[in-house]
Design a protein around this motif. Sequence first.
Motif, PDB file in Angstrom:
ATOM      1  N   LEU A  71       0.859  -1.437  -0.072  1.00  0.00           N
ATOM      2  CA  LEU A  71      -0.332   0.149  -0.156  1.00  0.00           C
ATOM      3  C   LEU A  71       0.757   1.311   0.454  1.00  0.00           C
ATOM      4  O   LEU A  71       1.309   1.125   0.633  1.00  0.00           O
ATOM      5  CB  LEU A  71      -0.615   0.237   0.932  1.00  0.00           C
ATOM      6  CG  LEU A  71      -1.678   0.926   1.659  1.00  0.00           C
ATOM      7  CD1 LEU A  71      -2.997   1.285   0.136  1.00  0.00           C
ATOM      8  CD2 LEU A  71      -2.008   1.225   2.903  1.00  0.00           C
ATOM      9  N   GLU A  72       0.933   2.097  -1.111  1.00  0.00           N
ATOM     10  CA  GLU A  72       1.006   3.091  -0.748  1.00  0.00           C
ATOM     11  C   GLU A  72       0.753   4.194   0.205  1.00  0.00           C
ATOM     12  O   GLU A  72      -0.028   5.271   0.018  1.00  0.00           O
ATOM     13  CB  GLU A  72       1.369   3.959  -2.495  1.00  0.00           C
ATOM     14  CG  GLU A  72       2.750   3.088  -3.185  1.00  0.00           C
ATOM     15  CD  GLU A  72       2.721   3.672  -4.811  1.00  0.00           C
ATOM     16  OE1 GLU A  72       2.409   4.512  -5.159  1.00  0.00           O
ATOM     17  OE2 GLU A  72       3.564   2.794  -5.709  1.00  0.00           O
ATOM     18  N   ALA A  73       0.990   3.937   1.348  1.00  0.00           N
ATOM     19  CA  ALA A  73       0.610   5.274   1.775  1.00  0.00           C
ATOM     20  C   ALA A  73       0.642   6.539   2.309  1.00  0.00           C
ATOM     21  O   ALA A  73       1.775   7.189   2.397  1.00  0.00           O
ATOM     22  CB  ALA A  73       0.278   4.548   3.407  1.00  0.00           C
ATOM     23  N   GLY A  74      -0.256   7.724   2.131  1.00  0.00           N
ATOM     24  CA  GLY A  74      -0.192   8.556   2.629  1.00  0.00           C
ATOM     25  C   GLY A  74      -0.059   8.999   4.020  1.00  0.00           C
ATOM     26  O   GLY A  74       0.802   7.466   4.481  1.00  0.00           O
ATOM     27  N   ALA A  75      -0.432   9.495   5.074  1.00  0.00           N
ATOM     28  CA  ALA A  75      -0.553   9.945   6.317  1.00  0.00           C
ATOM     29  C   ALA A  75      -1.142   9.172   7.063  1.00  0.00           C
ATOM     30  O   ALA A  75      -2.803   8.964   6.169  1.00  0.00           O
ATOM     31  CB  ALA A  75      -0.006  11.536   6.617  1.00  0.00           C
ATOM     32  N   PHE A  76      -1.222   8.670   8.353  1.00  0.00           N
ATOM     33  CA  PHE A  76      -2.346   8.363   9.166  1.00  0.00           C
ATOM     34  C   PHE A  76      -2.210   9.544  10.350  1.00  0.00           C
ATOM     35  O   PHE A  76      -2.143   9.880  10.751  1.00  0.00           O
ATOM     36  CB  PHE A  76      -1.457   7.308  10.216  1.00  0.00           C
ATOM     37  CG  PHE A  76      -2.489   6.249  11.015  1.00  0.00           C
ATOM     38  CD1 PHE A  76      -3.467   5.814  10.875  1.00  0.00           C
ATOM     39  CD2 PHE A  76      -2.850   7.443  12.811  1.00  0.00           C
ATOM     40  CE1 PHE A  76      -4.568   4.725  11.819  1.00  0.00           C
ATOM     41  CE2 PHE A  76      -3.347   6.380  13.853  1.00  0.00           C
ATOM     42  CZ  PHE A  76      -4.375   5.285  12.945  1.00  0.00           C
ATOM     43  N   ALA A  77      -4.011   9.264   9.703  1.00  0.00           N
ATOM     44  CA  ALA A  77      -4.457  10.350  10.695  1.00  0.00           C
ATOM     45  C   ALA A  77      -5.006  10.839  11.048  1.00  0.00           C
ATOM     46  O   ALA A  77      -6.121  11.697  11.618  1.00  0.00           O
ATOM     47  CB  ALA A  77      -5.508  11.634   8.560  1.00  0.00           C
ATOM     48  N   TYR A  78      -5.483   9.549  11.803  1.00  0.00           N
ATOM     49  CA  TYR A  78      -6.667   9.732  13.031  1.00  0.00           C
ATOM     50  C   TYR A  78      -5.415   9.627  13.865  1.00  0.00           C
ATOM     51  O   TYR A  78      -4.569   9.928  13.866  1.00  0.00           O
ATOM     52  CB  TYR A  78      -7.023   8.387  12.558  1.00  0.00           C
ATOM     53  CG  TYR A  78      -7.645   7.316  11.578  1.00  0.00           C
ATOM     54  CD1 TYR A  78      -9.591   7.323  12.267  1.00  0.00           C
ATOM     55  CD2 TYR A  78      -7.899   6.771  10.856  1.00  0.00           C
ATOM     56  CE1 TYR A  78     -10.216   6.892  11.668  1.00  0.00           C
ATOM     57  CE2 TYR A  78      -9.295   5.870  10.203  1.00  0.00           C
ATOM     58  CZ  TYR A  78      -9.757   6.263  10.406  1.00  0.00           C
ATOM     59  OH  TYR A  78     -11.126   5.940   9.402  1.00  0.00           O
ATOM     60  N   PRO A  79      -6.688  10.417  14.796  1.00  0.00           N
ATOM     61  CA  PRO A  79      -5.970  11.322  16.189  1.00  0.00           C
ATOM     62  C   PRO A  79      -6.175   9.860  17.031  1.00  0.00           C
ATOM     63  O   PRO A  79      -6.292   8.941  16.774  1.00  0.00           O
ATOM     64  CB  PRO A  79      -7.250  11.855  17.187  1.00  0.00           C
ATOM     65  CG  PRO A  79      -8.924  11.170  15.997  1.00  0.00           C
ATOM     66  CD  PRO A  79      -8.583  10.728  14.680  1.00  0.00           C
ATOM     67  N   PRO A  80      -5.615  10.300  18.130  1.00  0.00           N
ATOM     68  CA  PRO A  80      -4.711   9.479  18.475  1.00  0.00           C
ATOM     69  C   PRO A  80      -6.096   8.591  19.443  1.00  0.00           C
ATOM     70  O   PRO A  80      -5.550   7.090  20.407  1.00  0.00           O
ATOM     71  CB  PRO A  80      -3.745   9.948  19.903  1.00  0.00           C
ATOM     72  CG  PRO A  80      -3.276  11.393  19.234  1.00  0.00           C
ATOM     73  CD  PRO A  80      -4.800  11.428  17.941  1.00  0.00           C
ATOM     74  N   GLN A  81      -6.927   9.016  20.169  1.00  0.00           N
ATOM     75  CA  GLN A  81      -8.208   8.407  20.363  1.00  0.00           C
ATOM     76  C   GLN A  81      -8.743   7.043  19.996  1.00  0.00           C
ATOM     77  O   GLN A  81      -9.025   6.272  20.349  1.00  0.00           O
ATOM     78  CB  GLN A  81      -9.107   9.312  20.931  1.00  0.00           C
ATOM     79  CG  GLN A  81      -9.877  10.527  20.076  1.00  0.00           C
ATOM     80  CD  GLN A  81      -9.179  11.626  19.775  1.00  0.00           C
ATOM     81  OE1 GLN A  81      -7.914  11.739  19.695  1.00  0.00           O
ATOM     82  NE2 GLN A  81     -10.165  11.853  19.447  1.00  0.00           N
ATOM     83  N   SER A  82      -7.450   7.229  18.778  1.00  0.00           N
ATOM     84  CA  SER A  82      -8.725   5.551  17.863  1.00  0.00           C
ATOM     85  C   SER A  82      -7.562   4.830  18.146  1.00  0.00           C
ATOM     86  O   SER A  82      -8.018   3.735  17.881  1.00  0.00           O
ATOM     87  CB  SER A  82      -8.258   6.197  16.541  1.00  0.00           C
ATOM     88  OG  SER A  82      -7.076   6.286  15.994  1.00  0.00           O
TER      89      SER A  82
END
Length: 397
Positions: free
Chosen positions: A79-90
């Motif tokens: 997977l050519e992933a971008g950034a992980f954008a979920y907040p830390p509470q995920s």
Amino acid sequence: MQPQSAAAPRPPLWSLAVLAAAVLALAAFGVLGVGRAGGLSASNFDMRYLHLAGQMWSAGQSPYDGAAFTRLAVERFGLEAGAFAYPPQSAPLALALGALDFRAAQWLMTVLNLAALAALTQLALKLAPALAPPSRAHSAARAVAFAILIGNPFASHVVWMGQTSLLAAAAALGAWRCLRTGREAWAGVLLGLATIKPQLASLVVLWFLLERRWLALALGAATAASCALWPMLSTGFEATWLGWREALERYQRDSVAATGFRHVFGLRSTLHGLGLDTSLFAWFAPLAVIALHRLRARLAPDDPAPLLFAIGALALYAHDYDLAASVVLCAPLSERALGRVPLQLVLLGLAAVLFFPQRIWQRFELGELARTREVALLALAGLHLALAARARAGATR
């Protein structure tokens, strides 16, 4: 003795057929992947980000480290992933998914999304005021609303992708209902859980601020902080919160998150496509909520809730699948349109525009017509506000 209210009659057969078709559509397109590339094995492809983040947090690494996240995404998923954008509470959700092999994580995410959709549907139906005595027409309207809530394409797409929009929307609407029924502590806990998707929770947070619900807000903040505890302990405060901010900035620079991208919904994208300046548009959402709060005395207590989702989708930030939350508008609208055939036809027409498959417009190189969905949602929200105010005024008289 007070007379007991009559039970609602059984809905007519045609409305039950519509409901059955909605269940089949959800199962076929949301769970089994009928007509989708890759079939069942390709489901929950967006959940890969959470799965990988959970494994990184378990290993004491930060998924907000862009280089490390990108490298592992290529190694494990191609997977050519971008950034992980979920907040830390995920983190709790990510850790639970990451503890399983990917196939098991797919099933877990599907079950969670189906449960969230069931909860969101039940909560949405409670928003509909009982404006008419029980009748077959009333039962039919509720059955059709139920069918739209579970069978709409946005809900199916969230289930198929393994997205978190249904989880966040159910928690946010649950927080609203708990506050309305005097359970402020539970409202705060659910509000904190809803912040896994900030764009779906932020306007509810603003409403609670305007209502001065300090206990709910404090417990919401405590719940979100508790969910983020493991990332802070394992990777440090700076790597967690400042890292998320940097990752979010990288994500917003990605083409799939940019204003005007075909799957980025909202009036900002519509205006951008027309070549208009949208630099001041960020103020529209909070100002609209403040105005709605000033009008709350003219509405039934639950009427603002679906409008908060609609305002968020139109004026904050949303991908098209986030509209699964705004569909809760159909419950009160179906109730208030009861017995008004012209209004019912208008609502069905607007719903058809909102749910029309975007890929068909793209196939015929008419992608700009997909922006009619923003117009349709704006019209549905306006009708809801007008009908709610009129019903409240009639009840007062």
